[in-house]
Design a protein around this motif. Structure first.
Motif, PDB file in Angstrom:
ATOM      1  N   LYS A  89      -7.894   7.967  -0.516  1.00 38.46           N
ATOM      2  CA  LYS A  89      -7.672   8.321  -1.911  1.00 38.46           C
ATOM      3  C   LYS A  89      -8.546   9.533  -2.188  1.00 38.46           C
ATOM      4  O   LYS A  89      -9.774   9.470  -2.033  1.00 38.46           O
ATOM      5  N   LEU A 147     -11.524   0.250  -3.001  1.00 37.61           N
ATOM      6  CA  LEU A 147     -11.976   1.573  -2.580  1.00 37.61           C
ATOM      7  C   LEU A 147     -13.362   1.482  -1.966  1.00 37.61           C
ATOM      8  O   LEU A 147     -14.217   0.753  -2.465  1.00 37.61           O
ATOM      9  N   SER A 185     -12.287   8.640  -0.884  1.00 35.69           N
ATOM     10  CA  SER A 185     -12.465   7.213  -0.625  1.00 35.69           C
ATOM     11  C   SER A 185     -11.439   6.723   0.375  1.00 35.69           C
ATOM     12  O   SER A 185     -10.371   7.311   0.514  1.00 35.69           O
ATOM     13  N   PHE A 225      -8.931   3.510   0.917  1.00 36.32           N
ATOM     14  CA  PHE A 225      -8.389   2.503   0.024  1.00 36.32           C
ATOM     15  C   PHE A 225      -7.495   1.528   0.770  1.00 36.32           C
ATOM     16  O   PHE A 225      -6.924   1.845   1.812  1.00 36.32           O
ATOM     17  N   GLN A 272       0.815  -1.211   0.000  1.00 36.61           N
ATOM     18  CA  GLN A 272       0.000   0.000   0.000  1.00 36.61           C
ATOM     19  C   GLN A 272       0.853   1.268   0.000  1.00 36.61           C
ATOM     20  O   GLN A 272       0.539   2.229  -0.698  1.00 36.61           O
ATOM     21  N   ILE A 291      -6.656  -2.916  -5.749  1.00 36.92           N
ATOM     22  CA  ILE A 291      -6.926  -1.677  -5.025  1.00 36.92           C
ATOM     23  C   ILE A 291      -8.418  -1.675  -4.715  1.00 36.92           C
ATOM     24  O   ILE A 291      -9.253  -1.697  -5.624  1.00 36.92           O
TER      25      ILE A 291
END
Length: 169
Positions: free
Chosen positions: A55, A86, A75, A77, A25, A84
Motif C-alpha cells: 500500500k 498494514l 506499507s 497490507f 485482497q 485491512i
C-alpha cells in the motif's frame, strides 16, 4: 453528531459484515482517493494497493497558512476476514512509525468505492471513504512514494550545490 456517526457505522458494519468478509485482497488492488471528511484542515490522499501486497500513500494537507504539506507512506497490507492489516515500512509522518501495525475494518466495498474505520492501535472516530481512480495505476503512486525513501540522507550531502539545496527548502 459523533454519536450519530458511531451508530450509523455500527449499523452499517453489522449489516455488511458478511459481505466485507467475502472481499478478497485482489478486490482492493488499484488506485483510490481517500476523501476529506470535514475534520481538521483540508486534506486528501492518493493510495495504490498493488497485487504484491503493498500500500503506497501520498497525503496532501493544507495548513493554516494555506501551504501544502505532503506525507508519504509505504506499507505491506493483507486483508483478513474484512480487516485491512498494514505494517508500515516507511513513513515521513511524525505520527506513523516504521514497523507500526495498523488495522482498519472494511465497512462497505464495491468496485467503485469502499469505506473503512481504523480500530487498531486506536479506534478511529470517523469512517474513511475511498473512491476508485481508474486513470492512475497503483505502480505510479508507488514509484513516487518509493522515490521519497531512496533519496540520500541530508548528512551525506557534501557538495556545495547539495549543501545550498539543503538550506533552501
Amino acid at each position: 453528531m459523533r454519536v450519530f456517526i458511531l451508530i450509523a457505522t455500527l449499523l452499517l458494519s453489522s449489516c455488511s459484515s458478511t459481505n466485507t468478509e467475502k472481499v478478497i485482497q485482489d478486490d482492493l488492488v488499484g488506485t483510490w482517493e481517500l476523501l476529506y471528511n470535514d475534520q481538521g484542515s483540508y486534506w486528501f490522499s492518493h493510495i495504490g494497493f498493488t497485487k504484491e501486497g503493498q500500500k503506497c500513500s501520498i497525503r496532501y494537507q493544507f495548513n493554516n497558512n494555506k501551504d501544502i504539506e505532503v506525507d508519504y507512506f509505504l506499507s505491506d497490507f493483507s486483508l483478513v476476514r474484512g480487516d485491512i492489516i498494514l505494517t508500515v515500512q516507511e513513513s515521513t509522518s511524525a505520527f506513523v512509525e516504521r514497523n507500526q501495525v495498523i488495522k482498519d475494518r472494511l465497512i462497505t466495498h464495491s468496485s467503485a468505492s469502499f469505506t473503512q474505520q481504523m480500530f487498531y492501535p486506536i479506534a478511529g472516530d470517523s469512517v474513511d471513504t475511498f473512491v476508485k481512480l481508474n486513470t492512475v495505476k497503483p505502480e505510479s503512486i508507488c514509484k513516487v512514494v518509493k522515490n521519497q525513501f531512496n533519496t540520500p540522507m541530508e548528512s551525506t550531502l557534501t557538495s556545495p550545490q547539495a549543501i545550498n539545496k539543503k538550506h533552501v527548502k
